[in-house]
Design a protein around this motif. Structure first.
Motif, PDB file in Angstrom:
ATOM      1  N   ALA A 256      40.602  44.437  45.947  1.00 58.79           N
ATOM      2  CA  ALA A 256      39.754  43.897  47.017  1.00 58.79           C
ATOM      3  C   ALA A 256      40.275  42.538  47.469  1.00 58.79           C
ATOM      4  CB  ALA A 256      38.308  43.778  46.538  1.00 58.79           C
TER       5      ALA A 256
ATOM      6  N   THR B  44      38.134  37.386  40.934  1.00 56.76           N
ATOM      7  CA  THR B  44      39.171  38.127  40.215  1.00 56.76           C
ATOM      8  C   THR B  44      39.481  37.535  38.853  1.00 56.76           C
ATOM      9  OG1 THR B  44      40.989  36.891  41.219  1.00 56.76           O
ATOM     10  CG2 THR B  44      40.278  38.939  42.326  1.00 56.76           C
TER      11      THR B  44
ATOM     12  N   GLY C  32      40.246  50.496  43.047  1.00 51.80           N
ATOM     13  CA  GLY C  32      38.849  50.075  42.970  1.00 51.80           C
ATOM     14  C   GLY C  32      38.618  48.851  42.114  1.00 51.80           C
TER      15      GLY C  32
ATOM     16  N   ALA D  89      35.742  36.906  47.052  1.00 51.11           N
ATOM     17  CA  ALA D  89      36.378  38.050  46.369  1.00 51.11           C
ATOM     18  C   ALA D  89      37.543  37.580  45.508  1.00 51.11           C
ATOM     19  CB  ALA D  89      36.848  39.083  47.397  1.00 51.11           C
TER      20      ALA D  89
ATOM     21  N   ALA E 269      43.408  43.095  49.573  1.00 49.41           N
ATOM     22  CA  ALA E 269      43.102  43.620  50.904  1.00 49.41           C
ATOM     23  C   ALA E 269      42.476  42.554  51.799  1.00 49.41           C
ATOM     24  CB  ALA E 269      42.179  44.830  50.793  1.00 49.41           C
ATOM     25  N   LEU E 270      41.568  41.787  51.263  1.00 46.03           N
ATOM     26  CA  LEU E 270      40.896  40.773  52.077  1.00 46.03           C
ATOM     27  C   LEU E 270      41.826  39.599  52.388  1.00 46.03           C
ATOM     28  CD1 LEU E 270      37.377  40.910  50.437  1.00 46.03           C
ATOM     29  CD2 LEU E 270      38.031  41.737  52.713  1.00 46.03           C
TER      30      LEU E 270
ATOM     31  N   ALA F 263      38.706  44.430  41.481  1.00 47.65           N
ATOM     32  CA  ALA F 263      38.523  43.143  42.157  1.00 47.65           C
ATOM     33  C   ALA F 263      39.856  42.647  42.709  1.00 47.65           C
ATOM     34  CB  ALA F 263      37.932  42.118  41.182  1.00 47.65           C
TER      35      ALA F 263
END
Length: 173
Positions: free
Chosen positions: A11, A162, A6, A158, A14-15, A8
């Motif tokens: 994310a 980070t 969970g 995203a 993954a993106l 940044a």
């Protein structure tokens, strides 16, 4: 585990991976089914399905060789972009140390900006406006370009969230 998933960084990973896989599949499709999108590029460059406005038609590139060279350049760009994004994903996955996270972030930003340039500058601006692709009912790829441009932009945001790249700044996690 939820603490790591969970974040940044998770994310961003993954993106970045999502856009990287997508770009790899786009390049693979264009390489293995060269003729389908070659026809698209040739028609867009030739402007043969636009309104044929004499004020614009001087922009048309009707040479199949030049159109094919443009198409090969697009495929090369897609392939390089995919490789950069896949490398960034691998680096994100192994980014336990802050300096590795910085390398992953920089590679992800590069790959995502390359994606934005391809679909934003290449397809939306040059294809859509310079070659008047928006006028074509048959060979208008603007909706597809916007669909490709948008997720890469979200992924880029995203990744940028980070952490900073100020001198001495480390990613926040």
């Amino acid at each position: 585990m939820l603490g790591a998933v969970g974040t940044a960084r998770a994310a961003a990973t993954a993106l970045t991976a999502t856009v990287g896989v997508y770009m790899a599949l786009v390049a693979f499709g264009n390489i293995t089914d060269f003729g389908t999108n070659r026809a698209y590029v040739r028609h867009v460059f030739a402007m043969d399905t636009t309104f044929h406005d004499k004020a614009l038609m001087w922009r048309a590139i009707t040479s199949p060789g030049l159109a094919d060279a443009g198409y090969v350049a697009i495929i090369a760009w897609e392939t390089l972009t995919a490789l950069v994004l896949i490398a960034a994903t691998v680096w994100w996955c192994g980014a336990a140390r802050p300096e590795r996270a910085l390398r992953a972030r920089r590679a992800a930003v590069l790959g995502l900006v390359m994606t934005e340039l391809l679909f934003g500058a290449g397809f939306i601006a040059i294809g859509g406006e310079w070659f008047a692709m928006w006028q074509s009912k048959q060979w208008n790829g603007l909706d597809s370009a916007i669909r490709d441009f948008t997720p890469a932009g979200v992924a880029l945001l995203a990744v940028l969230l980070t952490g900073g790249e100020r001198e001495g700044a480390l990613p926040r996690e």
